[in-house]
Scaffold this motif. Structure first.
Motif, short mmCIF file in Angstrom:
data_model
loop_
_atom_site.label_atom_id
_atom_site.label_comp_id
_atom_site.label_asym_id
_atom_site.label_seq_id
_atom_site.Cartn_x
_atom_site.Cartn_y
_atom_site.Cartn_z
N LEU A 200 0.73 -1.36 -0.49
CA LEU A 200 -0.47 -0.13 0.10
C LEU A 200 0.45 1.14 -0.29
CD1 LEU A 200 -3.13 0.98 0.44
CD2 LEU A 200 -2.57 1.12 2.70
N ALA A 204 -0.68 4.78 -1.95
CA ALA A 204 -1.19 5.54 -0.94
C ALA A 204 -0.62 6.86 -1.06
CB ALA A 204 -0.73 5.33 0.37
N ASN A 208 -3.83 9.84 -2.57
CA ASN A 208 -4.28 10.95 -1.77
C ASN A 208 -4.23 11.72 -2.66
OD1 ASN A 208 -4.24 9.05 0.14
ND2 ASN A 208 -2.53 9.92 0.88
N HIS A 237 -8.49 0.91 1.19
CA HIS A 237 -7.36 2.49 0.69
C HIS A 237 -8.72 3.68 -0.29
CE1 HIS A 237 -4.95 6.05 2.27
NE2 HIS A 237 -4.67 6.41 0.74
N LYS A 240 -11.61 4.44 1.29
CA LYS A 240 -11.63 5.17 2.33
C LYS A 240 -11.69 6.97 1.97
CE LYS A 240 -8.65 6.98 6.57
NZ LYS A 240 -7.19 6.15 6.85
#
Length: 386
Positions: A200, A204, A208, A237, A240
């Motif tokens: 991840l 990530a 983002n 993720h 999320k």
């Protein structure tokens, strides 16, 4: 055997056997197919491909290539029997040279070369460890093919004894006349990454940054192609961040080239230390490349063939993507620069010609080594300067 099959053919006749395992097949099938097709139209009218039964032969074979399945019995306890079966099949094929691909069947190539009394060539697609078992076996290869300058330099540095046998032969690709980057019009930009879902941490910061782009009003679609142990965490993720309608995670789809041709931007998320064949294909179809610098293929040059970001800096990734998506003409120019670079350095015809010469040189040297010392012609004295 007292003599190899090179004794039965003229030195310029090539009957190569390619030893390919599943991982090499999945990563470099387009590259190997181009070699096979190129050789079949030149001096190697017939070739053989040794590969596992689980691979798709349609992705790589052409009419002049004989496919040999190995292993025949897919249980480790039958490894000795599998080698004997393969040896019998190659005896009937009568090759003149063996070619393997690291990290593929290097040990098998060495064993077959001793049984058949033939030279073998190994292509190294990654920077290997100085003390790996590959390094010990590779010293028996007649030639070592490096697909880029960084790999060739690394091999020469870590294994000085191989320096005289290293041949730098760039992987060839057919470059499209059309540039895919932002060629279809519309406001939605498509981004694609082909990368193992191994961690991840690799994805990530990029995800983002994509969230910030969406909040800023950019319309993007992101496809992440890969499989791996971190797939569940990466999907979580994405949920999320509320990006399920923007980011899609799918297994690799082949042929890869047709998939890449439908995107605008290729995401180079990490430097794996191995030659990235998908990156080469993305550049060939005309995608703008953005991501981290890489030290293996020698294809990416900042602001010339790619736009770089700091993989640990989310704001830096955001800024890089914002520039690429907001300045589309500049991004198209970056993609066109990549295509021009490949036309100059990675042509298929040059690759096939250099491989052919490498095979002939290896066969000639091997044939000379089989002769008794009194039959070996003396090396000519070097000519004096001037």
């Amino acid at each position: 055997m007292s003599e190899g099959f090179t004794e039965s053919y003229p030195e310029t006749v090539i009957r190569p056997v390619f030893l390919v395992d599943r991982s090499v097949f999945l990563s470099y099938s387009a590259y190997i197919r181009r070699i096979l097709v190129g050789l079949s139209s030149g001096t190697a009218r017939v070739s053989a491909l040794v590969c596992p039964a689980c691979t798709d032969p349609q992705a790589i074979l052409c009419p002049s290539v004989e496919r040999i399945e190995h292993p025949t019995l897919r249980l480790p306890i039958f490894w000795s029997q599998n080698r004997k079966v393969l040896l019998d099949q190659l005896l009937r094929f009568k090759p003149t040279i063996l070619h393997t691909f690291y990290p593929g069947q290097v040990h098998l190539a060495h064993w077959l070369s001793k049984q058949l009394q033939l030279p073998f060539v190994a292509t190294c697609h990654k920077k290997s460890s100085r003390w790996s078992c590959f390094e010990r076996t590779i010293h028996h290869a007649a030639k070592i093919v490096a697909p880029s300058k960084p790999i060739a330099d690394h091999l020469a540095e870590t294994s000085p004894g191989l320096k005289g046998r290293i041949e730098r032969i760039h992987i060839g690709s057919f470059v499209e006349d059309h540039c895919s980057c932002f060629s279809r019009g519309g406001d939605v930009a498509s981004l694609i990454a082909v990368h193992p879902l191994s961690s991840l941490k690799i994805f990530a910061p990029f995800l983002n940054a994509v969230r910030h782009l969406v909040l800023d009003g950019f319309e993007v679609m992101v496809a992440i192609m890969g499989v791996g142990k971190a797939e569940k965490a990466i999907r979580a993720h994405i949920r999320k961040l509320g990006l399920t309608s923007v980011v899609t995670v799918v297994p690799p789809i082949r042929p890869m080239r047709s998939v890449l041709g439908g995107a605008d931007v290729y995401l180079h998320l990490s430097d794996s230390g191995a030659f990235d064949a998908q990156l080469l294909e993305a550049m060939a179809v005309g995608l703008a490349v953005v991501g981290v610098p890489e030290t293996t293929s020698g294809l990416l040059h900042d602001s010339q063939t790619a736009a770089f970001w700091d993989s640990h800096d989310e704001l830096n990734i955001y800024g890089c993507l914002k520039n690429v998506l907001g300045q589309r003409e500049k991004s198209r120019q970056l993609a066109q620069n990549s295509q021009a670079y490949l036309r100059n350095h990675n042509s298929v015809s040059q690759m096939v010609d250099k491989l052919t010469n490498t095979y002939i040189q290896a066969q000639q040297h091997h044939k000379q080594s089989l002769k008794p010392p009194d039959e070996t012609p003396a090396s000519p004295l070097p000519s004096s300067p001037g």
